[in-house]
Motif scaffolding. Sequence first.
Motif, mmCIF file in Angstrom:
data_model
loop_
_atom_site.group_PDB
_atom_site.id
_atom_site.type_symbol
_atom_site.label_atom_id
_atom_site.label_comp_id
_atom_site.label_asym_id
_atom_site.label_seq_id
_atom_site.Cartn_x
_atom_site.Cartn_y
_atom_site.Cartn_z
ATOM 1 N N GLY A 64 -13.101 -10.903 -2.324
ATOM 2 C CA GLY A 64 -12.802 -12.035 -3.192
ATOM 3 C C GLY A 64 -13.890 -12.510 -4.122
ATOM 4 N N VAL A 65 -15.055 -11.891 -4.122
ATOM 5 C CA VAL A 65 -16.111 -12.289 -5.051
ATOM 6 C C VAL A 65 -15.813 -11.703 -6.432
ATOM 7 C CG1 VAL A 65 -18.585 -12.172 -5.569
ATOM 8 C CG2 VAL A 65 -17.812 -12.462 -3.202
ATOM 9 N N THR A 66 -16.011 -12.500 -7.469
ATOM 10 C CA THR A 66 -15.786 -12.075 -8.848
ATOM 11 C C THR A 66 -17.113 -11.654 -9.463
ATOM 12 O OG1 THR A 66 -13.928 -13.605 -9.110
ATOM 13 C CG2 THR A 66 -14.960 -12.773 -11.130
ATOM 14 N N PHE A 67 -17.193 -10.400 -9.899
ATOM 15 C CA PHE A 67 -18.369 -9.919 -10.626
ATOM 16 C C PHE A 67 -18.002 -9.846 -12.109
ATOM 17 C CE2 PHE A 67 -19.195 -8.462 -6.333
ATOM 18 C CZ PHE A 67 -20.544 -8.732 -6.180
ATOM 19 N N THR A 68 -18.766 -10.568 -12.923
ATOM 20 C CA THR A 68 -18.418 -10.703 -14.338
ATOM 21 C C THR A 68 -19.653 -11.030 -15.164
ATOM 22 O OG1 THR A 68 -17.136 -12.043 -15.925
ATOM 23 C CG2 THR A 68 -17.864 -13.126 -13.911
#
Length: 477
Positions: free
Chosen positions: A268-272
């Motif tokens: 669930g971690v967003t890498f952006t």
Amino acid sequence: MTRTVALPAYDRKALTPGIVHIGVGNFHRAHQAVYLDDLFALGEGHDWGILGAGVRPTDARMREALAAQDNLSTVIELDPAGHRARRVGAMIGFLPVEADNAALIEAMSDPRIRIVSLTVTEGGYYVDASGAFDPTHPDIVADAARPSAPATAFGAILAALRARRAAGVAPFTVMSCDNLPGNGHVTRSAVVGLAELLDAELAAWVKSHVAFPNGMVDRITPATGPHERDLAQGFGLTDPVPVTCEPFRQWVVEDHFPAGRPALEKVGVTFTPHVHAYEAMKIRILNGGHAVIAYPSALMDIEFVHEAMANPLVAAFLHRIEVEEILPHVPPVPDTSIPAYLSLIESRFSNPEIADTTRRLCLDGSNRQPKFIVPSLRDNLAAGRMPKGLVLLSALWCRYCFGTTDSGQVVAPNDPNWSALQERSKRARANPADWLAMTEVYGDLGRHPALVGEFGAALEAVWRDGAEAVLRRFLAE
């Protein structure tokens, strides 16, 4: 009947260290550690176990408490539909807390450690009112004088980086998990700034070789007290340091980890590359919103945040400031509706199970106001608009720092700079401009004549009529 507690769904003995985390407080244990616990349960990333660390006396007390329970953390999610408890096993050791940080430096020098993460609070980064690193801070000056025995987290990080460089070991990534605008940039400035006091060549190497990804973290996590320990007891757990938290959590990070990272996108971690947009949204709407409800509620003797949200004046005060003075200056966020995010925040604040206190939200205003409120103040003024609600909030903060509520109840010290704030609040009662003259909080805004006038009128009204009356009048305008 004792309720079920979820246990780690993996063999903790198979974990090896990959992360050193400095500042093992409630937020870290309910956030980063939970994400890693979830990842390990998938059978992945078992070489990313956490070694806890700290540089303050309170960290030593946490180490002692966790050591007695094999470094397991009790995390209780407070959903109105029902509480859920789990024992989080992502931390496999807690380093000795020492004045010279020798054990911490040795651990971070280990090639197996590829990430050093931090939660050292918003005020722990040695920045001035402009957000720039302050090389004159006594702690930093002391570390520069004794680089082999530093007292700060940044001194220890730098000592370990220096050791790895000398040994030909690639540097670790330094990852802040604190609520700061551009937390990666701020952390980089602290490490590089300290290095520049010691060795220009080392500073240049850090600039070129060490990654400091920016990130946005979010989960409401109250302080631990008797209530939280009682909740743990209800699950059959005798734990002196249980963590309670809301069900919601979010983590958005730049994908800049040259030494590698765990596959946290699987949990669930967003890498952006657009962290700054998420960060501005969260810091201004959530953290700024906390401040908006905290000070009037505290002056009105409202103890809990959900009780504040149940008060029509406080809830309306929050909504109006958010909609009129904060949201217009929040940049667009990918795949996100800003009004919907505000609705989510208002719902989260209203969760009666959290039992978060207004006192916790009032804590450390001298470090939080410049980061969470002053940028919105500044943006409104730059757009030619006087943000009367945010100015009133500043007046309410000033009144709170006087040290009594409207009913006369004494406010216990609630800021690292409490004595200085209390003295300034007393002076500001006769000379309101004195409050805005805190350049470490307001920068040059104290020289804005219209702002000074608006603040003076607001502070006079708060003193004369009290928080409830000024909120009622503001909302009627």
